[in-house]
Motif scaffolding. Sequence first.
Motif, PDB file in Angstrom:
ATOM      1  N   CYS A 231       0.833  -1.207   0.000  1.00  0.00           N
ATOM      2  CA  CYS A 231       0.000   0.000   0.000  1.00  0.00           C
ATOM      3  C   CYS A 231       0.869   1.259   0.000  1.00  0.00           C
ATOM      4  N   LYS A 232       1.940   1.244   0.817  1.00  0.00           N
ATOM      5  CA  LYS A 232       2.837   2.393   0.837  1.00  0.00           C
ATOM      6  C   LYS A 232       3.445   2.616  -0.539  1.00  0.00           C
ATOM      7  N   GLU A 233       3.886   1.540  -1.159  1.00  0.00           N
ATOM      8  CA  GLU A 233       4.518   1.663  -2.468  1.00  0.00           C
ATOM      9  C   GLU A 233       3.519   2.156  -3.524  1.00  0.00           C
ATOM     10  N   GLU A 234       2.266   1.741  -3.399  1.00  0.00           N
ATOM     11  CA  GLU A 234       1.258   2.101  -4.403  1.00  0.00           C
ATOM     12  C   GLU A 234       0.927   3.588  -4.360  1.00  0.00           C
ATOM     13  N   ILE A 235       0.799   4.154  -3.146  1.00  0.00           N
ATOM     14  CA  ILE A 235       0.364   5.559  -3.068  1.00  0.00           C
ATOM     15  C   ILE A 235       1.514   6.536  -3.000  1.00  0.00           C
ATOM     16  N   GLN A 236       2.747   6.005  -2.925  1.00  0.00           N
ATOM     17  CA  GLN A 236       3.900   6.883  -2.795  1.00  0.00           C
ATOM     18  C   GLN A 236       4.034   7.782  -4.025  1.00  0.00           C
ATOM     19  N   LYS A 237       4.130   9.062  -3.780  1.00  0.00           N
ATOM     20  CA  LYS A 237       4.282  10.077  -4.823  1.00  0.00           C
ATOM     21  C   LYS A 237       3.104  10.113  -5.800  1.00  0.00           C
ATOM     22  N   SER A 238       2.000   9.517  -5.426  1.00  0.00           N
ATOM     23  CA  SER A 238       0.825   9.526  -6.311  1.00  0.00           C
ATOM     24  C   SER A 238       0.123  10.881  -6.222  1.00  0.00           C
ATOM     25  N   ARG A 239      -0.384  11.323  -7.341  1.00  0.00           N
ATOM     26  CA  ARG A 239      -1.167  12.556  -7.384  1.00  0.00           C
ATOM     27  C   ARG A 239      -2.616  12.261  -7.748  1.00  0.00           C
ATOM     28  N   ASP A 240      -2.989  10.984  -7.700  1.00  0.00           N
ATOM     29  CA  ASP A 240      -4.362  10.558  -8.008  1.00  0.00           C
ATOM     30  C   ASP A 240      -5.180  10.602  -6.710  1.00  0.00           C
ATOM     31  N   VAL A 241      -6.099  11.569  -6.610  1.00  0.00           N
ATOM     32  CA  VAL A 241      -6.861  11.752  -5.378  1.00  0.00           C
ATOM     33  C   VAL A 241      -7.679  10.513  -5.052  1.00  0.00           C
ATOM     34  N   GLN A 242      -8.277   9.897  -6.067  1.00  0.00           N
ATOM     35  CA  GLN A 242      -9.101   8.716  -5.814  1.00  0.00           C
ATOM     36  C   GLN A 242      -8.255   7.586  -5.211  1.00  0.00           C
TER      37      GLN A 242
END
Length: 1193
Positions: free
Chosen positions: A1076-1087
């Motif tokens: 989960c950490k790797e998936e959302i890291q540096k993500s700019r996708d609000v959803q």
Amino acid sequence: MAQSAEPGAGAPEGGPEDEVLACGGALESFGESLEARALLGRLRAVLGDRAAREGVLERFRVIMDKYQEQPHLLDPHLEWMMNLLLDVVQDETSPVDLVHLAFKFLYIITKVRGYKTFLRLFPHEVADVQPVLDMFTNQNPKDHETWETRYMLLLWLSVTCLIPFDFSRLDGNLLTEPGQSRMSIMDRILQIAECYLAVSDKARDAAAVLVSRFVTRPDVQQKKMAGFLDKSLCTLSRSSFQTIEGVIAMDGTLQALAQIFKHGKREDCLPYAATVLQCLDGCRIPDSNQTVLRKLGVKLVQRLGLTFLKPRVARWRYQRGCRSLAANLQLCAQGRRELKAPVETADSDEDCDVPEEVESVIEQLLVGLKDKDTIVRWSAAKGIGRMAARLPKELADDVVGSVLECFSFQETDGAWHGACLALAELGRRGLLLPSRLADVVAVILKALTYEEKRGACSVGTNVRDAACYVCWAFARAYEPQELKPFVTAISSTLVIAAVFDRSVNCRRAASAAFQENVGRQGSFPHGIEVLTAADYFAVGNRSNCFLVISTFIAGFPEYTQPMIDHLVTMKINHWDGVIRELSAKALHNLAQRAPEYSAAHVFPRLLSMTQSPDLHTRHGAVLACAEVTRSLCGLAMQEGRPTTDLLGERTVQGLKQIHQQLYDRQLYRGLGGELMRQAVCVLIENLSLSKMPLAGDAVIDGWLWLINDTLRNLHLISSHSRQKTKDAAVLALAALCREYFMKEPGEADPAGQGDLVTQYLAALRSPEEATRCGFSLALGALPALLLRGRLQQVLAGLGAVTCVSPEDASFAEARRDALKAIASICQTVGVRAEGAADDVLCKGTVSQVYHVLRGCLNDYTTDSRGDVGAWVREAAMTSLRDLTLLLARDQPELMEAHICEQVMCCLAQQASEKIDRLRAHAACVFLALLHPDGPLVPHVPHRAELERLLPRSHMASVNWNAPSQAFPCITRLLGLPTYRYHVLLGLAVSVGGLTESTVRYSTQSLFEYMKGIQHDPQALGSFGETLLQVFEDNLLNDRVSVPLLKTLDQMLAHGCFDTFATVENHPFCMRLLMLCKEEIQKSRDVQKLRSGVAVFCGMVQFPGDVRAKTLLQLLLLLCHPFPVVRKATASQVYEMVLTYSDLVGADVLDEVTAVLGNTAWDAELPLVRGQRNRLCDLLGVPRPQLVPKPSTR
């Protein structure tokens, strides 16, 4: 007209469509009488509750509306319903709102049954007059909420006006005090009526009824009629139909006048008739754009005309005698039927004086027949019939002649329609004498096929429908011997209308008229047989009419030639392309019924029509030539004759020249070029299938040029007809190659082979997607002999088209058609284990083809059209099914176990995804491989378990398009290790999707499975490992990872992993946190970020380091750069600390919730960071430290 005739007795029964169509007449009694009584009895109880009151009113309205088509079923119950409601109305203690409510119920009953029937049930004693009048004192004509009350009171007052006593007897002493007087009852009623004639609601209609009943009373007529008429005429003169107020005033006045002249005695109304007619002429009502005013004007004119003429029964009219069908049949059985000739005796009133105003009336009615609105024409037609019945024979015949003059092609379709209605009325009343039948039948036959093109459509449906009504009326009006000379023409034209009309209403009207003639005339050729095939329900399907019913009816010689002539004359050049195509196919069937006539008379006409300047005529003629040629050549082959035996050399030459003539005139270009290309491709296909002796002829090269040019320029063809043109060209190419590109049986023309394949392979690299589509399908259509020696090259070229590259990622249709071509080629060349790789599918090429097809199952390309990759995946699944079943049937040893496993797993994944259509197709392919009709597919993983979980007998009834039925079946495969990964991958997309029904049922099915393995640690662990593997394999793949995060959130909230919470730092939890950490890291996708926050909040339930690290992630997200993410995180963390009581100590819980709830998390980051750090201290989590950005020089 069709709605006025009962369906034929031969109508098929039992079909679902028939049940739906017949449900309107299926009621036998008022079945809801007890419920209706209960509803009426609850009026007082629900008065104070608005919701309950409206619910009762709506329920009663629903009950009554069921009987709109059978209102007579209410008759036995009207009295008690009326009594229940009038008890409320007449009760002096009833609140005003309750009285209004009772009148609303009375209006609903009146609306369904009609006021004329319901009116008689109102109390109409002398004692009822005064109470009804008194009720009007509290009525406000401008109150739009209670108009039903005023409407019903006016109707009630109109029936009380019929009491047989002079109203002056009810007045008593009108002088109450010196110098004062009361208004008489007569004046009060008239005042009320005049007041409500000018209102804008439906009470105006009831006021007109009241006026007609009241003013025509003998005592009122003497005193008030002249004054009322004078006021009415003044109102008409002053009012303008250009304003709303004027329209309302004129509407009420015209209604009242029409009703007065209808119900009043002739001798009372005659003195005023001329004056009213003169005033009406001055109002110029026919110029109004208000349909209702024009209808009322026609209605009043005909009533004035009937006033001018004495009521009498014309002795000159045609009298059929007994018109009862049952009585006629009985008389026939007894052999005593007497045929009565029309009575031609001299009329005693032939010399009667016809007022000159009658001519004006007739003229206005004839103008009304041409009105633009049907209701006006219908009223005028009835007026013509009524007037003619009172005229002398010669004048009535003049009226008939004037009606017949409306059947001119200079007249509008409205004039034709009105004239048909008038003829039906005249015939029904016996006013059309047999001497006129020849003229009338001639125009009616034209009307039965009347159609005028207007722009992109046509008019004339109402004319044809009315002409069917005329035929229906004539069947009842005339003796068989009168219509005998016209039976052949009428029967043929009615059959043509019933089978070939574009409108379903006209087809049904013609069928009903034909049925009436068969029953009452008894002289229609093969009437019962035709009627059985073309009954009311059978003619509802247009394709069935053109292709099936017409073929059966054409078996009767009386109908064959007229049907063929009609198709050639009227339908081949029809404006609707679907009708032209159906007509050509119908000619294919009918030509076999009359081959000589088709060859000698039809073909010359069709060939001449192919050169017509009209596009529709040209297109239809080419299609018809193709179909008739195929039909006649097929018939010749069946009889062992040469294929051209029926056609003749001249016809063959004409067919060969069609393409060159169109090419020379450049008719393949421009707006109509795509239609002509498509039609000539159909011609090429049919001529090739007909085995026309054209081998070596130059026309073959011309045909091939047309096919190739069409495929090469598909991108220039409009999108709505591109697919049809492409299919026609590919089918033409396949037929052309099979027939004319073979030197000897089993040997291809080497020159043609090399040129075609090379040319088509080069076109696969075209920058135009449509060109790739066309030539891909063209390669798939080539016969096996043309592919011999080039198979690997062709498969490689098509395989390259299926690959997704950045330049052509949106070319989904090209990839789809390439897959279709690969499957088609596999079926064409066949499979042989030890065959040559360039000739047939062999051991070396099978795995390559499977690799291409399986790769296309991962095509999830999206663009502005949506998931266009779904088209590719669907074609890939179809191709996999065809190839696998081919191998299982012919060379099962070539089917490798790992390939079969991959195919079945990929199909299982597609069967568990979110698109209903794709899921259903995948499930059908999966079951086709599991339960094949032929030999079993080898190496299917877990075949025994699959047959137990998905038995063939049960699966046949499953609707895979319905999520409620599909997901419970597909989640059974989660228990099979081989399929678990792929099914879970598909389910993750469905559970985390957007469609409500898909999410609901996929979630339910997944939770049901999880519930079953909660007490099996090994199964739960295996499931968790597979789930994490799916997550790991699809990291940063938003198509899977975002819905997977939503799925994980739901599973955590539902307690699916509660077992892992009993173990500190469980490997599943640690690995899930890392992913989960790797998936959302540096993500700019609000959803994605919000879904990740939800998963983190659910993971707080796991003890140990997982909880601490999860809290740290959540606190980091409280200072995310996006304010919306900070607010969402704070909201979910607030809910989390309240849900998990062991997370925060009781001493700091209030402070934590206060910080989370009161902080403006969308404020500036420095302000928010202080509150976040305070939370870190309260929760015992180390404060995150800002990492300085490395300085750059």
